[in-house]
Design a protein around this motif. Structure first.
Motif: not given
Lengths: 443, 443
Positions: B379-391
């Motif tokens: 879950l931590s990995l998923v949110i890390t990638i998603a956060m970078i892309i979305s920001m």
């Protein structure tokens, strides 16, 4: 730059000078500025240094600030000096303020010592204060001087339109102000103290620009004397540069609201922006986790009804926008002093009314949409109630957050969107998921 | 009002007049305004009508606009007329514009016909244009008039500080401008055409206030002549009232961004606010449903991992704030013309850099938070990638939305927050839930 590229540059220069003849540069400074912008900065600097000061000044005024700021340190020292001397003192100070420390120092050393000292004083006042906008080069005369004395002095500065003559005693205490109209209409031997009027408003160099704007507009002044705590005249603030500064000051509210430094500009270095924005993003993250923890409270309900997760952004989005609407109006009212903290109840009641009416209207549209999507009357009912509650709370929060920040002596814009979003998210999630849990039998 | 309450009012008046003696009213107008504000409007109107025009004008300037606007129609006709005549023409027009149609008409009928006609013309120009700010009462003289003629005319208007004399020919075509300084320094029999300088900038009454501000600041003017398409001098725009108008103009950007009418003020009637805000709330609802439909695509994933629903607001909140930061800086840059549409690539690259760096920093903090809360590395990995892309996407959208609106000839502020939130929500949901679905084996 190597010597090879230097001679290349000179060739380009010659061609450029041929094309943009001196005449063109002087008569069409705007077009000239546009053409020049396409050249590398070093070439622009070389070409500009060859122009007369008059031409240079005219073209300069058409460069966008980020070009002008990069170009100034590159200018040959005589051209740089002439340009800086022609600017209003506060403009000059603000320009220097935008340069790097080394460039600023080099420009100051290039100026006459007296003037460099004047500028240095202005640069020491805090950001966004009257001190940074004051022009120390105002005309000062004694009460016993005559109108003719004043006119003689004005004749020496004929290129500058002077508006006011300041009457000071031997200790530089401000005694009165003579308007140029009064001077024009006076007998030549009239004493200035007979023509002088007491200043209608004064300001301290540490007062904010908002206070400057308030006094100028309140008293319909075009010039505002700045005095220190001992009543000594430091200079005066005049309009032209203030106009842009005040407009800009209001525009920086938009930045401050979302946690961007007021100093950042569209073409600031990315690194500067990163350093200033990141702390607020981290704070926003903490508040986002707080909102998420509300959702976490209702994880069991969501596990049973995943439709709730789908509709969460709708409730949060609507209450967020409703809050932002109330907040925008309140921040403007406070900035223009149309409302003060003691009007809080009136503003709050207005936002409650709006929240109720718009809440009901939006809730009904949402209910129809949700019913069409889900076919569930229970879910439609839940979102209807939640939408009304969260929109009223969002409107209240939008009004209250800037007022409370002001009451606490804070800037009402600073990070207010970050605070507000936290409240509207929590209000939205809590009401929607709370009501869904209470009425889960209907889902 | 019944006659009983009228006589009661008179009693209160007498007491009030005793307490606030004439002297106090004239010398402490600010305190007087504060004391008076606590009285009912009708009583204030009666009390003010008894004062000299000088006292009335001084106190009036200290009333907040919403009080002044309610009070003006209640003033006895002589006092009302004197007050309106003392105001600058554009101030007067703007004041009348804020009144109800009937009150406006009644005030106009109370004024001399000539002046009422002048005002009527100003009132007919579109909102936020130069026409509404022009003062038609400028001094006009012929090229053959002498400096002495001009000074004689100025002597008649001694109370007003005049800055410029406009030289027009018989057809009211603007020929040049004489500054009062030049007049003061001239020989009495010099012809005005010898003293006149050509205008450095002109404006049409239909130009926007932003263009007015640009010209005034660009050319460092304190007065800007307004001419019609035939070159006829209509009047001039002067600073004092413009200062507040421009400041306000920038502040209304904050309102426009979130779908609030630029006309709404903090103490506007709730009903006015409701009518203007509701359509944008409905549009926002449509966009919120669009974002929700992205979440709906991943309902199966959410049903399996409800933790995703809990973290959705974190991703959306961060990308929303990142987008708003980029947007604020871009809107300001466009408003101040520091950037133009053709700088889009530079602004975009800057925001991409910021998005990458801040995205990584925020993603790491988030990952730590999520790992502590959930204990799940996946879950931590998923949110890390998603956060970078979305920001990164949010920063890009924040820069591009106002630029595209400008390119399309639209107001870059208008509803830009509503558009932007839609993009950042969709980007956030899509990246987070999409990556979660792809990597669901890790969850």
């Amino acid at each position: 730059m190597t010597s090879a590229s230097l001679s290349e540059t000179s060739n380009v220069d010659n061609i450029a000078i041929n094309r943009l003849s001196q005449q063109f540069l002087l008569e069409y400074p705007k077009d000239a500025a546009n053409v020049l912008e396409a050249y590398p900065l070093e070439e622009m600097a070389l070409l500009l240094a060859e122009q007369s000061t008059a031409t240079l000044v005219r073209i300069w005024s058409f460069f966008p600030p980020h070009i002008a700021d990069q170009l100034l340190p590159l200018l040959e020292s005589r051209a740089q000096k002439n340009l800086l001397l022609v600017m209003d003192t506060p403009d000059c100070a603000q320009t220097l303020n935008r340069l790097s420390k080394e460039d600023k120092q080099r420009c100051l050393e290039n100026l006459p010592e007296d003037y460099a000292n004047d500028l240095q004083k202005l640069l020491e006042y805090p950001e966004r204060t009257a001190g940074q906008m004051l022009d120390p080069r105002v005309i000062r005369l004694l009460p016993d001087n005559t109108a003719d004395d004043a006119l003689r002095l004005l004749r020496k500065q004929k290129h500058k339109p002077i508006r006011k003559v300041f009457i000071v005693d031997a200790d530089q205490q401000l005694q009165g102000i003579v308007d140029i109209t009064a001077l024009a209409l006076s007998e030549g031997d009239e004493k200035l103290q007979q023509l002088a009027l007491p200043p209608r408003a004064l300001i301290s160099p540490f007062d904010s620009l908002d206070e400057v704007a308030d006094k100028l507009t309140q008293f319909k002044l075009d010039i505002l004397p700045v005095i220190d705590i001992n009543g000594k005249l430091l200079g005066a603030i005049q309009h032209p540069s203030l106009l842009r500064t005040l407009q800009d000051n209001s525009l920086t509210d938009i930045q401050a609201m979302v946690g961007v430094s007021r100093e950042e500009r569209a073409l600031s270095k990315a690194w500067f922006a990163i350093k200033k924005r990141l702390p607020w993003m981290e704070i926003n993250l903490v508040t986002a986790f707080a909102a998420a923890s509300v959702v976490a409270l209702f994880e069991d309900t969501i596990a049973k009804f995943t439709a709730l997760a789908v509709l969460l952004p709708v409730v949060a989005g609507q209450s967020g926008n409703a809050g932002a609407q109330a907040q925008a109006v309140t921040i403007r009212g406070l900035a223009l002093k149309e409302i003060t903290v003691r009007n809080w109840l009136r503003v709050l009641l207005k936002e409650i009314k709006i929240g109720v009416v718009n809440g009901i209207a939006i809730a009904l549209t949402t209910a129809i949409g949700v019913y069409i999507w889900s076919g569930s009357i229970g879910l439609s009912l839940v979102i209807t109630i939640a939408m009304i509650i969260s929109m009223v709370m969002a409107g209240m929060a939008g009004a209250v957050v800037p007022i409370v920040l002001t009451k606490l002596g804070q800037d009402p814009a600073q990070s207010s969107s970050i605070i507000l979003t936290t409240i509207t998210d929590i209000a939205g999630f809590m009401s929607f998921l709370g009501i869904a849990t209470l009425l889960s039998a209907l889902l």
